[in-house]
Design a protein around this motif. Sequence first.
Motif, PDB file in Angstrom:
ATOM      1  N   LEU A   5     106.372   2.534 -28.643  1.00 60.07           N
ATOM      2  CA  LEU A   5     106.553   3.718 -27.441  1.00 60.07           C
ATOM      3  C   LEU A   5     107.760   4.259 -27.389  1.00 60.07           C
ATOM      4  CD1 LEU A   5     103.791   2.343 -24.828  1.00 60.07           C
ATOM      5  CD2 LEU A   5     103.537   4.282 -26.675  1.00 60.07           C
ATOM      6  N   ALA A   6     108.703   3.183 -27.517  1.00 55.36           N
ATOM      7  CA  ALA A   6     110.297   3.755 -27.314  1.00 55.36           C
ATOM      8  C   ALA A   6     110.671   4.594 -28.678  1.00 55.36           C
ATOM      9  CB  ALA A   6     111.289   2.401 -27.198  1.00 55.36           C
ATOM     10  N   ASP A   7     111.851   5.247 -28.231  1.00 51.27           N
ATOM     11  CA  ASP A   7     112.369   6.120 -29.324  1.00 51.27           C
ATOM     12  C   ASP A   7     113.334   5.024 -30.197  1.00 51.27           C
ATOM     13  OD1 ASP A   7     111.061   8.310 -28.794  1.00 51.27           O
ATOM     14  OD2 ASP A   7     112.580   9.049 -27.423  1.00 51.27           O
ATOM     15  N   GLY A   8     113.527   5.518 -31.504  1.00 51.54           N
ATOM     16  CA  GLY A   8     114.153   4.680 -32.135  1.00 51.54           C
ATOM     17  C   GLY A   8     113.662   3.219 -32.546  1.00 51.54           C
ATOM     18  N   TYR A   9     114.543   2.335 -33.296  1.00 48.75           N
ATOM     19  CA  TYR A   9     114.070   1.363 -33.856  1.00 48.75           C
ATOM     20  C   TYR A   9     114.556   0.195 -32.594  1.00 48.75           C
ATOM     21  CZ  TYR A   9     113.778  -2.999 -36.523  1.00 48.75           C
ATOM     22  OH  TYR A   9     113.404  -4.260 -36.951  1.00 48.75           O
ATOM     23  N   SER A  10     113.506  -0.522 -32.208  1.00 49.38           N
ATOM     24  CA  SER A  10     113.802  -1.515 -31.146  1.00 49.38           C
ATOM     25  C   SER A  10     112.782  -2.844 -31.532  1.00 49.38           C
ATOM     26  CB  SER A  10     113.409  -0.818 -29.706  1.00 49.38           C
ATOM     27  OG  SER A  10     113.469  -1.925 -28.901  1.00 49.38           O
ATOM     28  N   VAL A  11     113.269  -3.958 -31.122  1.00 49.59           N
ATOM     29  CA  VAL A  11     112.279  -5.116 -31.012  1.00 49.59           C
ATOM     30  C   VAL A  11     112.490  -5.806 -29.817  1.00 49.59           C
ATOM     31  CG1 VAL A  11     112.192  -5.174 -33.879  1.00 49.59           C
ATOM     32  CG2 VAL A  11     114.108  -6.561 -32.314  1.00 49.59           C
ATOM     33  N   ARG A  12     113.088  -5.176 -28.650  1.00 48.32           N
ATOM     34  CA  ARG A  12     113.620  -6.031 -27.442  1.00 48.32           C
ATOM     35  C   ARG A  12     112.038  -6.508 -27.029  1.00 48.32           C
ATOM     36  NH1 ARG A  12     116.179  -1.865 -24.367  1.00 48.32           N
ATOM     37  NH2 ARG A  12     117.805  -2.427 -25.843  1.00 48.32           N
TER      38      ARG A  12
END
Length: 92
Positions: free
Chosen positions: A59-66
């Motif tokens: 759902l978040a923009d860009g690459y994220s694995v947080r």
Amino acid sequence: MSFRNKLIEFTRRDARRLQEQRRQSASWLGVLLYGGTLGLLFVVPIVAGAYLGRWLDTLADGYSVRWTVSLIVLGIVVGAYNALRFLQEHSR
């Protein structure tokens, strides 16, 4: 033999059977079920955290694995807590 005497005799027999069963070692099927339950209690929160975190990261923009990493760590903590409580309850 009166009803009271029969009841006392059946109760003694059942108590004797329970004591004998506690002295016997666990069957392989019992150990397998115990281990499987323990494994599921530990693994299911980790997998659920990974799926939920992955979905939140998409759902978040860009690459994220947080979210994925955070919820996997939370799943490890919850799974360890579940397994510990299970072991404490069943070690009595």
